[in-house]
Design a protein around this motif. Sequence first.
Motif, PDB file in Angstrom:
ATOM      1  N   PHE A 208      -2.872  -4.439  -8.517  1.00 39.06           N
ATOM      2  CA  PHE A 208      -2.005  -4.873  -7.420  1.00 39.06           C
ATOM      3  C   PHE A 208      -1.489  -3.657  -6.644  1.00 39.06           C
ATOM      4  O   PHE A 208      -1.517  -3.643  -5.414  1.00 39.06           O
ATOM      5  N   ALA A 209      -1.053  -2.634  -7.378  1.00 36.99           N
ATOM      6  CA  ALA A 209      -0.515  -1.427  -6.733  1.00 36.99           C
ATOM      7  C   ALA A 209      -1.572  -0.729  -5.886  1.00 36.99           C
ATOM      8  O   ALA A 209      -1.267  -0.212  -4.809  1.00 36.99           O
ATOM      9  N   SER A 210      -2.819  -0.738  -6.345  1.00 39.01           N
ATOM     10  CA  SER A 210      -3.872  -0.050  -5.591  1.00 39.01           C
ATOM     11  C   SER A 210      -4.104  -0.707  -4.230  1.00 39.01           C
ATOM     12  O   SER A 210      -4.381  -0.035  -3.251  1.00 39.01           O
ATOM     13  N   VAL A 211      -3.978  -2.019  -4.163  1.00 37.73           N
ATOM     14  CA  VAL A 211      -4.131  -2.723  -2.888  1.00 37.73           C
ATOM     15  C   VAL A 211      -2.841  -2.625  -2.086  1.00 37.73           C
ATOM     16  O   VAL A 211      -2.843  -2.279  -0.906  1.00 37.73           O
ATOM     17  N   TYR A 212      -1.720  -2.888  -2.747  1.00 35.02           N
ATOM     18  CA  TYR A 212      -0.435  -2.918  -2.075  1.00 35.02           C
ATOM     19  C   TYR A 212      -0.052  -1.545  -1.508  1.00 35.02           C
ATOM     20  O   TYR A 212       0.399  -1.432  -0.372  1.00 35.02           O
ATOM     21  N   ARG A 213      -0.238  -0.512  -2.307  1.00 32.32           N
ATOM     22  CA  ARG A 213       0.123   0.837  -1.855  1.00 32.32           C
ATOM     23  C   ARG A 213      -1.001   1.511  -1.087  1.00 32.32           C
ATOM     24  O   ARG A 213      -0.855   2.630  -0.631  1.00 32.32           O
ATOM     25  N   ASP A 214      -2.137   0.821  -0.990  1.00 30.29           N
ATOM     26  CA  ASP A 214      -3.271   1.310  -0.204  1.00 30.29           C
ATOM     27  C   ASP A 214      -3.659   2.732  -0.595  1.00 30.29           C
ATOM     28  O   ASP A 214      -3.674   3.642   0.231  1.00 30.29           O
ATOM     29  N   PHE A 215      -3.970   2.915  -1.885  1.00 30.69           N
ATOM     30  CA  PHE A 215      -4.408   4.226  -2.357  1.00 30.69           C
ATOM     31  C   PHE A 215      -5.649   4.645  -1.582  1.00 30.69           C
ATOM     32  O   PHE A 215      -6.663   3.965  -1.602  1.00 30.69           O
ATOM     33  N   THR A 216      -5.563   5.762  -0.897  1.00 30.11           N
ATOM     34  CA  THR A 216      -6.679   6.213  -0.081  1.00 30.11           C
ATOM     35  C   THR A 216      -7.547   7.244  -0.787  1.00 30.11           C
ATOM     36  O   THR A 216      -8.626   7.556  -0.317  1.00 30.11           O
ATOM     37  N   ASP A 217      -7.050   7.778  -1.890  1.00 35.58           N
ATOM     38  CA  ASP A 217      -7.900   8.686  -2.665  1.00 35.58           C
ATOM     39  C   ASP A 217      -7.608   8.533  -4.154  1.00 35.58           C
ATOM     40  O   ASP A 217      -6.615   7.944  -4.557  1.00 35.58           O
ATOM     41  N   VAL A 218      -8.487   9.073  -4.950  1.00 36.30           N
ATOM     42  CA  VAL A 218      -8.421   8.915  -6.399  1.00 36.30           C
ATOM     43  C   VAL A 218      -7.188   9.607  -6.981  1.00 36.30           C
ATOM     44  O   VAL A 218      -6.633   9.153  -7.977  1.00 36.30           O
ATOM     45  N   THR A 219      -6.716  10.660  -6.348  1.00 30.52           N
ATOM     46  CA  THR A 219      -5.560  11.404  -6.858  1.00 30.52           C
ATOM     47  C   THR A 219      -4.324  10.516  -6.944  1.00 30.52           C
ATOM     48  O   THR A 219      -3.625  10.525  -7.965  1.00 30.52           O
ATOM     49  N   LEU A 220      -4.057   9.753  -5.897  1.00 31.95           N
ATOM     50  CA  LEU A 220      -2.898   8.860  -5.906  1.00 31.95           C
ATOM     51  C   LEU A 220      -3.041   7.795  -6.995  1.00 31.95           C
ATOM     52  O   LEU A 220      -2.075   7.456  -7.684  1.00 31.95           O
ATOM     53  N   PHE A 221      -4.252   7.275  -7.136  1.00 30.82           N
ATOM     54  CA  PHE A 221      -4.530   6.267  -8.156  1.00 30.82           C
ATOM     55  C   PHE A 221      -4.310   6.859  -9.547  1.00 30.82           C
ATOM     56  O   PHE A 221      -3.649   6.254 -10.396  1.00 30.82           O
ATOM     57  N   THR A 222      -4.817   8.060  -9.779  1.00 38.45           N
ATOM     58  CA  THR A 222      -4.675   8.742 -11.078  1.00 38.45           C
ATOM     59  C   THR A 222      -3.212   9.003 -11.395  1.00 38.45           C
ATOM     60  O   THR A 222      -2.773   8.810 -12.532  1.00 38.45           O
ATOM     61  N   LYS A 223      -2.433   9.410 -10.407  1.00 37.72           N
ATOM     62  CA  LYS A 223      -1.006   9.664 -10.620  1.00 37.72           C
ATOM     63  C   LYS A 223      -0.283   8.399 -11.058  1.00 37.72           C
ATOM     64  O   LYS A 223       0.589   8.439 -11.922  1.00 37.72           O
ATOM     65  N   GLU A 224      -0.644   7.260 -10.474  1.00 40.07           N
ATOM     66  CA  GLU A 224      -0.005   5.987 -10.841  1.00 40.07           C
ATOM     67  C   GLU A 224      -0.339   5.620 -12.287  1.00 40.07           C
ATOM     68  O   GLU A 224       0.532   5.194 -13.045  1.00 40.07           O
ATOM     69  N   VAL A 225      -1.589   5.818 -12.684  1.00 41.78           N
ATOM     70  CA  VAL A 225      -1.993   5.521 -14.063  1.00 41.78           C
ATOM     71  C   VAL A 225      -1.278   6.461 -15.028  1.00 41.78           C
ATOM     72  O   VAL A 225      -0.787   6.039 -16.087  1.00 41.78           O
ATOM     73  N   GLU A 226      -1.183   7.756 -14.688  1.00 40.99           N
ATOM     74  CA  GLU A 226      -0.484   8.710 -15.539  1.00 40.99           C
ATOM     75  C   GLU A 226       0.995   8.345 -15.669  1.00 40.99           C
ATOM     76  O   GLU A 226       1.587   8.489 -16.738  1.00 40.99           O
ATOM     77  N   LYS A 227       1.591   7.860 -14.602  1.00 41.24           N
ATOM     78  CA  LYS A 227       2.996   7.445 -14.609  1.00 41.24           C
ATOM     79  C   LYS A 227       3.194   6.286 -15.593  1.00 41.24           C
ATOM     80  O   LYS A 227       4.141   6.268 -16.360  1.00 41.24           O
ATOM     81  N   ILE A 228       2.275   5.327 -15.599  1.00 41.15           N
ATOM     82  CA  ILE A 228       2.350   4.200 -16.535  1.00 41.15           C
ATOM     83  C   ILE A 228       2.224   4.699 -17.969  1.00 41.15           C
ATOM     84  O   ILE A 228       2.989   4.292 -18.852  1.00 41.15           O
TER      85      ILE A 228
END
Length: 152
Positions: free
Chosen positions: A127-147
């Motif tokens: 949901f976060a990947s669509v909602y926050r519109d992750f445009t690159d893998v770095t932002l996505f990776t940071k969210e997973v690391e945060k979890i």
Amino acid sequence: MLCTRCGSTEDKVIDTRVVDNGKSIRRRRECLECGNRFTTVERIEGLQMRVVKKDGTHQDFSREKLMNGLLSACSKRPVSNETLEQIANDVESAIQAKRNLELTTDEIGEMVMERLRETDKVAYVRFASVYRDFTDVTLFTKEVEKINSDEE
């Protein structure tokens, strides 16, 4: 009500229950034509809430759109439809409690993500990947690391 099998409008109510802390009524019905049994849910219509989208346009709040987003995020995950309905109910209640008839998609998205994070981490990331519109893998990776760091 239209029968889900034959389309007849002739039915009888077999069972009625109050659900969602009195905000809805669940009715079990039986078609008088074909005998099919189906369930309907009646909700109290409140004041129509408006959503301010990211592009600045306004739309009526749609529970159906909320449910579609939840279903998409939880696709092939062990999350029951009852849980998704409860999340939608929680978000709707939180919106109504604000007594602000106009909310942004950001506010609604944060409410949904908060509940998904407690329910299923993978669904949350979807949901976060669509909602926050992750445009690159770095932002996505940071969210997973945060979890992952929150779980420790």
